[in-house]
Design an enzyme around this catalytic site. Sequence first.
Site, PDB file in Angstrom:
ATOM      1  N   LYS A 111       0.819  -1.220   0.000  1.00 52.97           N
ATOM      2  CA  LYS A 111       0.000   0.000   0.000  1.00 52.97           C
ATOM      3  C   LYS A 111       0.853   1.270   0.000  1.00 52.97           C
ATOM      4  CE  LYS A 111      -4.207  -0.440  -0.723  1.00 52.97           C
ATOM      5  NZ  LYS A 111      -5.120  -1.378  -0.081  1.00 52.97           N
ATOM      6  N   LYS A 194      -6.774 -14.847 -12.531  1.00 52.42           N
ATOM      7  CA  LYS A 194      -7.915 -14.607 -11.655  1.00 52.42           C
ATOM      8  C   LYS A 194      -8.843 -13.501 -12.151  1.00 52.42           C
ATOM      9  CE  LYS A 194      -8.367 -13.451  -6.934  1.00 52.42           C
ATOM     10  NZ  LYS A 194      -7.680 -12.832  -5.836  1.00 52.42           N
ATOM     11  N   LYS A 197     -11.531  -7.083 -10.219  1.00 52.16           N
ATOM     12  CA  LYS A 197     -11.828  -5.775 -10.798  1.00 52.16           C
ATOM     13  C   LYS A 197     -10.575  -4.935 -11.004  1.00 52.16           C
ATOM     14  CE  LYS A 197     -13.487  -4.574  -6.272  1.00 52.16           C
ATOM     15  NZ  LYS A 197     -14.571  -5.308  -5.712  1.00 52.16           N
TER      16      LYS A 197
END
Length: 331
Positions: A111, A194, A197
């Site tokens: 992150k 996979k 989104k």
Amino acid sequence: METVLSGIRPTGNLHLGNYFGALSNFVKMQHEHNCYFFIADYHSLTTHPNPENLHNNVKMVLAEYLACGLDPNAATIYIQSDLPETAELYLLLNMNAYLGELERCTSFKEKIRKQVENVNAGLLTYPTLMAADILIHKATKVPVGKDQEQHLEMTRNFANRFNHIYKTEYFAEPVAFNFGKDLVKIPGLDGSGKMGKSEGTNNAIFLIDEPDVISKKVMRAKTDTGPTQQNQQKPEEIQTLFDLMKIMSTPNTLSYFEDKYNACEIRYGDMKKQLAQDIITFTSPIREKIKEIASDNAYLKKVAKIGAEKAKESGAKTVKEVREIIGFKSF
Ligand code: TRP
């Protein structure tokens, strides 16, 4: 009976991967276990969403959960911020969470690389908030993907540390819930593995997608020039189409196209048309239901209220007991 808990960050609409990977199993599980399914809107704040988006995303996930068959009378379906006791437990757990372990967490390292301009304390303490979610209901089984396993391990550490510090056996260790043979992996349309989104808009088919959108996405999926030898192995992007067909179409349809492929007579256009049609047939009733529920504010309000009450019953009890263990006592 196990206490099972699953959380989802409301960041967008749900896709077929969410459905087959988790939701369809939740629908079965809700009658067999004590289940909590919640929408992690506090966690969403770590990326600073604007208020409208946040609200709309929460509403859509709730509508989608219900449309797929989660039953507010069987499971506890709630919104994380409707259980503010979570925030108190998070504060208390943070007192025993160490900077070093939080900084070493893989998702945190990722992150801070991705959102350099917003390295906030919520990102650092994301695992303690997740631990609070789990421990507040004393959940022992948590269905999570690989990317969340480290968070679960940290939750076990926080639980054990709490027990150790206060010489109690208050918290049990939560473990990952594995769907075993019920786990269906949905590949993404781009052949990269996979369905998700974050991999780009054409990779995922959302439950809310209109038929023309589904057709376009499927027709755009990458294919090759076709097999040149009988029974030859399929390249990844072709295998993806067959894998999807295995889940979405009848066994007869699948074997028809398998035979065509093996005989070098396949026409990918025909196969994709059939696949798109089968996906549309599957998602259409769900899509209609999502729209119906999403436009019924009174119903959503009622569901959220039932969930909040049930979550509070369990959550408030835990926080009360934790406060006493820690030494907060009323005079
Ligand atoms: N971190 C999880 C995710 O991004 C969402 C989540 C928040 C969660 N709290 C949880 C999952 C508690 C399981 C249990 O997917």
